[in-house]
Design a protein around this motif. Structure first.
Motif, mmCIF file in Angstrom:
data_model
loop_
_atom_site.group_PDB
_atom_site.id
_atom_site.type_symbol
_atom_site.label_atom_id
_atom_site.label_comp_id
_atom_site.label_asym_id
_atom_site.label_seq_id
_atom_site.Cartn_x
_atom_site.Cartn_y
_atom_site.Cartn_z
ATOM 1 N N GLY A 1 -18.487 11.474 -95.762
ATOM 2 C CA GLY A 1 -19.131 12.776 -95.766
ATOM 3 C C GLY A 1 -20.292 12.889 -94.816
ATOM 4 O O GLY A 1 -20.710 14.002 -94.469
ATOM 5 N N ASP A 2 -20.857 11.747 -94.383
ATOM 6 C CA ASP A 2 -21.894 11.793 -93.360
ATOM 7 C C ASP A 2 -21.282 12.204 -92.025
ATOM 8 O O ASP A 2 -20.050 12.253 -91.872
ATOM 9 N N ILE A 3 -22.122 12.480 -91.047
ATOM 10 C CA ILE A 3 -21.641 13.006 -89.778
ATOM 11 C C ILE A 3 -22.078 12.108 -88.621
ATOM 12 O O ILE A 3 -23.101 11.424 -88.696
ATOM 13 N N ILE A 4 -21.265 12.105 -87.563
ATOM 14 C CA ILE A 4 -21.601 11.347 -86.354
ATOM 15 C C ILE A 4 -21.377 12.242 -85.139
ATOM 16 O O ILE A 4 -20.599 13.208 -85.181
ATOM 17 N N ALA A 5 -22.076 11.912 -84.069
ATOM 18 C CA ALA A 5 -21.930 12.651 -82.812
ATOM 19 C C ALA A 5 -22.322 11.742 -81.662
ATOM 20 O O ALA A 5 -23.005 10.737 -81.856
ATOM 21 N N ALA A 6 -21.879 12.102 -80.474
ATOM 22 C CA ALA A 6 -22.318 11.390 -79.274
ATOM 23 C C ALA A 6 -23.767 11.746 -78.999
ATOM 24 O O ALA A 6 -24.192 12.892 -79.185
ATOM 25 N N GLU A 7 -24.550 10.749 -78.576
ATOM 26 C CA GLU A 7 -25.941 11.034 -78.234
ATOM 27 C C GLU A 7 -26.193 10.661 -76.776
ATOM 28 O O GLU A 7 -25.551 9.770 -76.223
ATOM 29 N N GLY A 8 -27.144 11.372 -76.167
ATOM 30 C CA GLY A 8 -27.392 11.192 -74.746
ATOM 31 C C GLY A 8 -26.438 12.040 -73.929
ATOM 32 O O GLY A 8 -25.519 12.682 -74.445
#
Length: 271
Positions: free
Chosen positions: A98-105
């Motif tokens: 349920g947590d979220i991830i994304a590309a950073e930079g």
């Protein structure tokens, strides 16, 4: 670099432009280094950020606070919306379904200049890049908020959270004559109320040398923002296009800031 110059955007059936990244939702941990993740909003089908070496941020969908980082080693697409992602190291402590991830930079710098936005269905610009954004010499006459700081991890799954936005020498011409959001410049981030005083998802807004033609409050409707400078601006309550329901000297109504910090402004010029 994203540039929009000398453009007229009218009669659109939604916002003039949305600038943001994409959050993926964690389905499950398959091993110490492997995650199953999914695209949780159908509008984002086709996005694939999982190239080897891409750095990821892990965040809470309720607070949008980033709590961990990792690097992609490899990835496998199961179908249009689900992926198996192998990390270069172990899955960070605290990661859960349920947590979220994304590309950073690698966020794009944005420059939007000498444009007109109006006559559309909803808002003007939804600002979400974490690189420098410069919005200058534009005219906004939108039925909703002209500039919206958005991003959320539970419905649209749009990664945002600005870090350096300069808004200068624009005209906001009686925005908010419709029903979409509040304020000529506003927030729409999907943060639960209990996290407003610690998330500070959006940061560092400079608003200067800009004219706000108003018929109702507020000029700014912001929450959980760290760093707001409002200087050299003019507020005009002329009542020519709409009956004006706010006194331009009522700064409490004009600046509705909830759990924001580091807000500075000079004496507002009223006409």
């Amino acid at each position: 670099y994203l540039k929009i110059y000398h453009s007229v955007m009218v009669n659109q059936t939604d916002d003039a432009s949305n600038i943001h990244g994409v959050y993926y939702r964690i389905v499950d941990a398959l091993s110490d280094r492997r995650l199953c993740v999914e695209i949780a909003n159908d509008a984002q089908h086709g996005f694939d950020i999982f190239s080897p070496g891409v750095k990821l941020e892990f965040a809470s969908p309720k607070s949008l606070l980033t709590y961990a980082h990792a690097t992609v080693k490899s990835a496998y697409r199961i179908n249009d919306h689900k992926f198996i992602v192998t990390l270069a190291g172990d899955i960070p402590v605290g990661v859960k379904s349920g947590d979220i991830i994304a590309a950073e930079g690698d966020y794009p710098e944005v420059h939007i200049k000498d444009c007109y936005f109006g006559g559309n269905r909803a808002r003007g610009l939804l600002l979400g890049s974490r690189a420098r954004m410069l919005i200058e010499h534009n005219v906004f006459r939108t039925p909703g908020t002209a500039l919206l700081l958005e991003g959320d991890g539970r419905y649209w799954f749009e990664q945002a959270g600005v870090r350096d936005v300069v808004i200068r020498d624009n005209t906001f011409d009686n925005c908010n004559f419709g029903v979409w959001n509040r304020g000529a410049i506003g927030c729409g981030s999907g943060i639960e109320r209990e996290y407003y005083d610690r998330s500070f998802y959006n940061r560092n807004l400079l608003i200067e040398n800009t004219k706000f033609l108003i018929h109702r409050a507020p000029v700014l409707y912001l929450y959980s923002v760290d760093g707001i400078t409002f200087r050299g601006n003019t507020i005009v309550a002329d009542g020519k296009k709409y009956p004006c329901s706010v006194k331009p000297c009522d700064t409490d109504a004009l600046f509705q800031l909830v759990d924001c910090r580091n807000f500075t402004h000079d004496e507002v010029k009223i006409e």
